[in-house]
Design a protein around this motif. Structure first.
Motif, short mmCIF file in Angstrom:
data_model
loop_
_atom_site.label_atom_id
_atom_site.label_comp_id
_atom_site.label_asym_id
_atom_site.label_seq_id
_atom_site.Cartn_x
_atom_site.Cartn_y
_atom_site.Cartn_z
N GLU A 1 0.83 -1.21 0.00
CA GLU A 1 0.00 0.00 0.00
C GLU A 1 0.86 1.27 0.00
O GLU A 1 0.52 2.27 -0.62
CB GLU A 1 -0.93 0.00 1.21
N TRP A 2 2.01 1.20 0.69
CA TRP A 2 2.95 2.34 0.63
C TRP A 2 3.36 2.55 -0.83
O TRP A 2 3.44 3.69 -1.31
CB TRP A 2 4.24 2.06 1.42
N LYS A 3 3.67 1.42 -1.50
CA LYS A 3 4.16 1.52 -2.89
C LYS A 3 3.07 2.04 -3.81
O LYS A 3 3.33 2.85 -4.70
CB LYS A 3 4.67 0.15 -3.35
N ARG A 4 1.85 1.57 -3.59
CA ARG A 4 0.72 2.04 -4.42
C ARG A 4 0.56 3.56 -4.24
O ARG A 4 0.34 4.30 -5.20
CB ARG A 4 -0.57 1.29 -4.01
N PHE A 5 0.68 4.00 -2.99
CA PHE A 5 0.55 5.44 -2.68
C PHE A 5 1.69 6.22 -3.36
O PHE A 5 1.47 7.26 -4.00
CB PHE A 5 0.59 5.61 -1.16
N GLY A 6 2.91 5.71 -3.28
CA GLY A 6 4.06 6.37 -3.90
C GLY A 6 3.90 6.44 -5.42
O GLY A 6 4.25 7.45 -6.04
N LYS A 7 3.34 5.37 -6.00
CA LYS A 7 3.13 5.34 -7.45
C LYS A 7 2.13 6.42 -7.86
O LYS A 7 2.31 7.12 -8.84
CB LYS A 7 2.61 3.94 -7.83
N ARG A 8 1.10 6.56 -7.04
CA ARG A 8 0.07 7.57 -7.32
C ARG A 8 0.67 8.98 -7.28
O ARG A 8 0.36 9.84 -8.10
CB ARG A 8 -1.05 7.43 -6.28
N ILE A 9 1.54 9.20 -6.29
CA ILE A 9 2.20 10.52 -6.19
C ILE A 9 3.02 10.77 -7.46
O ILE A 9 2.94 11.85 -8.05
CB ILE A 9 3.09 10.60 -4.92
N ARG A 10 3.76 9.76 -7.91
CA ARG A 10 4.56 9.93 -9.14
C ARG A 10 3.68 10.19 -10.36
O ARG A 10 4.05 10.97 -11.23
CB ARG A 10 5.42 8.69 -9.37
N GLU A 11 2.53 9.53 -10.41
CA GLU A 11 1.60 9.80 -11.53
C GLU A 11 1.23 11.28 -11.56
O GLU A 11 1.16 11.91 -12.60
CB GLU A 11 0.30 9.00 -11.34
N LEU A 12 0.96 11.82 -10.36
CA LEU A 12 0.51 13.22 -10.28
C LEU A 12 1.64 14.20 -10.58
O LEU A 12 1.41 15.27 -11.15
CB LEU A 12 -0.07 13.51 -8.89
N THR A 13 2.86 13.85 -10.14
CA THR A 13 3.97 14.82 -10.25
C THR A 13 4.78 14.64 -11.54
O THR A 13 5.78 15.35 -11.74
CB THR A 13 4.96 14.65 -9.07
N GLY A 14 4.39 13.69 -12.35
CA GLY A 14 5.18 13.44 -13.56
C GLY A 14 6.45 12.68 -13.21
O GLY A 14 7.51 12.96 -13.79
N GLY A 15 6.37 11.79 -12.24
CA GLY A 15 7.49 10.89 -11.96
C GLY A 15 8.37 11.31 -10.78
O GLY A 15 9.34 10.63 -10.47
N GLU A 16 8.00 12.41 -10.10
CA GLU A 16 8.84 12.86 -8.98
C GLU A 16 8.31 12.37 -7.63
O GLU A 16 7.11 12.16 -7.48
CB GLU A 16 8.91 14.39 -8.98
N ASP A 17 9.24 12.25 -6.69
CA ASP A 17 8.83 11.96 -5.30
C ASP A 17 8.71 13.27 -4.53
O ASP A 17 9.01 14.34 -5.05
CB ASP A 17 9.87 11.05 -4.64
N VAL A 18 8.30 13.15 -3.26
CA VAL A 18 8.07 14.40 -2.51
C VAL A 18 9.32 14.80 -1.72
O VAL A 18 10.02 13.96 -1.17
CB VAL A 18 6.84 14.30 -1.56
N ASP A 19 9.58 16.09 -1.71
CA ASP A 19 10.72 16.63 -0.96
C ASP A 19 10.40 16.72 0.53
O ASP A 19 11.28 16.57 1.37
CB ASP A 19 11.05 18.04 -1.47
N ILE A 20 9.13 17.02 0.82
CA ILE A 20 8.72 17.23 2.21
C ILE A 20 7.38 16.54 2.43
O ILE A 20 6.48 16.63 1.59
CB ILE A 20 8.55 18.74 2.50
N VAL A 21 7.26 15.86 3.56
CA VAL A 21 5.93 15.40 3.97
C VAL A 21 5.51 16.20 5.20
O VAL A 21 6.25 16.27 6.19
CB VAL A 21 5.89 13.89 4.31
#
Ligand SMILES: NC(=O)c1ccc[n+]([C@@H]2O[C@H](COP(=O)([O-])OP(=O)(O)OC[C@H]3O[C@@H](n4cnc5c(N)ncnc54)[C@H](OP(=O)(O)O)[C@@H]3O)[C@@H](O)[C@H]2O)c1
Length: 476
Positions: free
Chosen positions: A325-345
Motif C-alpha cells: 500500500e505504501w508503494k501504491r501510494f508512492g506510485k500515485r504521487i509519481r503519476e501526479l507529479t510526472g514521476g517525482e517523489d516528494v521533498d517534504i511530507v
C-alpha cells in the motif's frame, strides 16, 4: 493573592445569558454589554477603554476537574465534547506583570480543545497543577476548572506593570505560546524554553471566553481587513504550519519543492497548502472526500489524492503494515507529479500514515511532524530512512517571531483564513464535536462578545481585493 470565587453551579447545560452586573471598587457597575458598547462605539478612545471598570466575572467555556473520569470505558470516538464542555460564569483573574486582559470578540476551535474535552491523552489539569507550582503568580492557573481556547481576536482592556508595547483599546489577535524565559535555554528559540506552554491548553484563562488573560508577548495586531471571527481563525494552525514548513526551524521549504500535505483541507493542512502555493512549491493534497478535494482546488492546488476514494489501507492489521500500500501510494504521487517523489511530507496523522510518509519521501527529503492524531506509537521501516538519507524533524507550535511572520502574511492578504462555519459561545461543544468527528472543513469559529458575524473590518479596500479567497471555505 485573593483566592478565586467558586464557579457558578450549572443548571441547564447552556443557561440564558446571565446578568453580569458586578459592582466595582468605585461603586459603579459594569456589564459585558457596556464593554461591548465601548468597543463598538466609533467615538471610543483608548482612554475610554482604559477607564472602563472591569467586571468581577465573565462567561467562559470550561472543563471541570471533578469530571475527568466521565468518559471512562468509552471509545475515543464516542467521547462527546458536548457533555464535557460547560459555559460557566467565572471570576476575573488578577492581572500580573507583563500580562494583558483582552475582551474576546471571537475565538476558534483547535484540535487541542478536542483533546482537553475528551480528557485524552491525559486530563489537562495536570498541566495546570504543574504550572501552578512555578510561582505565586502562576498559582492562579491551578483551579478546579480549565478555561480552554488557544486563539482570540479582541480588544486590550488592561495591561499589567511592565507592558509598554500594548495599550487598552488596541485591536489584537493572540498567539498561544506562553513562556517564562528565566532559563538561558529559550533565548535562541523561545519554543525551547523549559517553561514553554500552550496558552488555553497547558495554561488557564484561554480564548473561548468573553475575557482572556494573556502575556503581552502573545499579542499581535489584528489584520484590519478581516472580521473578528476571521481574524481569530488562523492563529494556532497558521503559526504551526509556518514553523513546520517554512521556518529554518522546520522543513525550510523552497521554490519547486513537492510537498505532501495530509489533511490538506483541515486546520493545519489548509494553511500548509497556502504556504506551499505562495512559496512556489507544489502541494500534493491528501483529503478524504470530493468536497474536501474541491476546497483544495479552490485554494489553487492541482494535485489531489482522495484517500477514501482510492482506499489506502496502510495497516493490514493492528500490528502489521502493508508495504504494497505504501508503494501504491508512492506510485500515485509519481503519476501526479510526472514521476517525482516528494521533498517534504507535512505529517500530523501519525501512526496510521507515518510508515507511508517515510517511504514516499525522496532521497534526502524531510518528514516534518507536529502531531499523532491517530496514535503516537509510530512504526516505519528505518532502511528507507537511513539508506536514503532522509530526515525526520519534530515541530511544535511557533516562537513569537514565527507567529508574527505568519500573522503578517495574513495581514498582507497573502494567506487567508479558512473559516467554514461559526458558532455561538453557547454552542462550542457542538463546534468541538464537529472537529472531533472530522465533519468540519478548515477552521471552525466561535463568536464570544461579537454579537454577529462580519464585524470589526477596518480595511475595506484590502478586503474587497481578497473577498473571494477569504470566503472560499464558506458554503461548501
Ligand atoms: N504541535 C502543534 O503545535 C500542533 C498544532 C496544531 C495542531 N496539532 C495537532 O495536529 C493534528 C491535526 O490538527 P488540525 O487542526 O489540522 O486538525 P483537523 O482540522 O481535524 O485536520 C486534520 C485532518 O487530518 C486528516 N486526518 C485525520 N486523521 C487521519 C488519518 N488517520 N489518516 C489520514 N489523514 C487523517 C483529516 O483530513 P481528511 O479526512 O480530509 O484526510 C483531518 O481533517 C491534531 O492532532 C492537533 O492536535 C499540533
Amino acid at each position: 493573592m485573593a483566592s478565586p470565587a467558586p464557579i457558578t453551579q450549572q443548571e441547564p447545560k447552556h443557561p440564558q445569558r446571565p446578568s453580569l452586573w458586578a459592582p466595582t471598587a468605585g461603586g459603579t457597575t459594569v456589564t459585558m454589554k457596556d464593554i461591548l458598547d465601548a468597543i463598538q462605539s466609533p467615538g471610543s478612545t483608548a482612554a475610554d477603554i482604559a477607564a472602563l471598570p472591569l467586571p468581577e466575572s465573565y462567561r467562559a467555556i470550561t472543563v471541570h476537574k471533578d469530571e475527568t473520569e466521565m468518559f471512562t470505558g468509552r471509545e475515543t470516538r464516542d467521547k462527546d465534547p458536548r457533555e464535557s464542555l460547560h459555559l460557566d460564569e467565572v471570576p476575573l483573574p488578577e492581572l500580573g506583570p507583563g500580562e494583558a486582559l483582552v475582551a474576546v470578540m471571537a475565538s476558534s476551535v483547535n484540535y487541542n480543545s478536542v483533546w482537553t474535552s475528551i480528557f485524552e491523552p491525559l486530563p489537562t489539569f495536570g498541566f495546570l497543577e504543574r504550572y501552578g507550582r512555578v510561582s505565586e503568580l502562576t498559582g492562579r492557573h491551578d483551579l478546579p476548572y480549565h478555561i480552554i481556547g488557544s486563539d482570540l481576536s479582541g480588544v486590550v482592556l488592561r495591561t499589567g506593570p511592565g507592558v509598554n508595547a500594548w495599550r487598552p483599546g488596541d485591536e489584537v489577535v493572540a498567539h498561544c505560546l506562553s513562556v517564562e524565559l528565566e532559563s538561558s535555554d529559550g533565548h535562541n528559540d523561545t519554543m525551547l524554553d523549559p517553561e514553554q506552554r500552550i496558552w488555553g491548553f497547558e495554561t488557564n484563562f484561554g480564548g473561548l471566553a468573553e475575557i482572556a488573560l494573556v502575556k503581552s508577548n502573545q499579542l499581535m495586531p489584528k489584520p484590519g481587513h478581516l472580521s473578528w471571527e476571521e481574524a481569530a481563525a488562523p492563529g494556532l494552525v497558521n503559526s504551526t504550519a509556518y514553523r513546520q514548513l517554512v521556518s529554518r526551524n522546520g522543513a525550510q521549504m523552497k521554490q519547486g519543492d513537492n510537498v505532501l500535505i495530509w489533511g490538506a483541507s483541515g486546520g493545519l493542512g489548509s494553511y500548509a497548502t497556502q504556504f506551499a502555493l505562495a512559496g512556489g512549491a507544489t502541494p500534493i493534497c491528501v483529503v478524504s472526500s470530493p468536497r474536501k478535494a474541491e476546497i483544495c482546488r479552490r485554494m489553487g492546488a492541482e494535485l489531489i489524492i482522495d484517500r477514501s476514494a482510492e482506499g489506502y489501507r496502510f495497516w493490514r492489521d493492528e500490528h502489521t503494515q502493508d508495504t504494497r500500500e505504501w508503494k501504491r501510494f508512492g506510485k500515485r504521487i509519481r503519476e501526479l507529479t510526472g514521476g517525482e517523489d516528494v521533498d517534504i511530507v507535512f505529517e500530523h496523522p501519525g501512526r496510521e500514515t507515518f510508515g507511508a510518509s517515510v517511504y514516499v519521501t525522496r532521497k534526502g527529503g524531510t518528514i516534518v511532524t507536529c502531531a499523532s492524531t491517530s496514535g503516537y506509537d509510530h512504526q516505519y521501516d528505518n532502511r528507507y530512512l537511513w539508506m536514503s538519507l532522509k530526515r525526520i524533524i519534530g515541530s511544535h507550535f511557533a516562537n513569537y517571531r514565527e507567529a508574527w511572520e505568519a500573522n503578517r502574511l495574513v495581514a498582507k492578504g497573502r494567506i487567508h483564513p479558512t473559516l467554514s462555519k461559526v458558532y455561538s459561545l453557547e454552542d462550542t461543544g457542538q463546534a468541538a464535536h464537529d472537529v472531533h468527528r472530522n465533519v468540519h472543513q478548515g477552521k471552525v469559529g466561535v463568536l464570544c462578545l461579537a454579537p454577529e458575524e462580519g464585524l470589526g473590518v477596518r480595511d475595506t479596500e484590502l478586503r474587497a481585493r481578497h473577498a473571494e479567497a477569504i470566503n472560499r471555505f464558506r458554503n461548501i
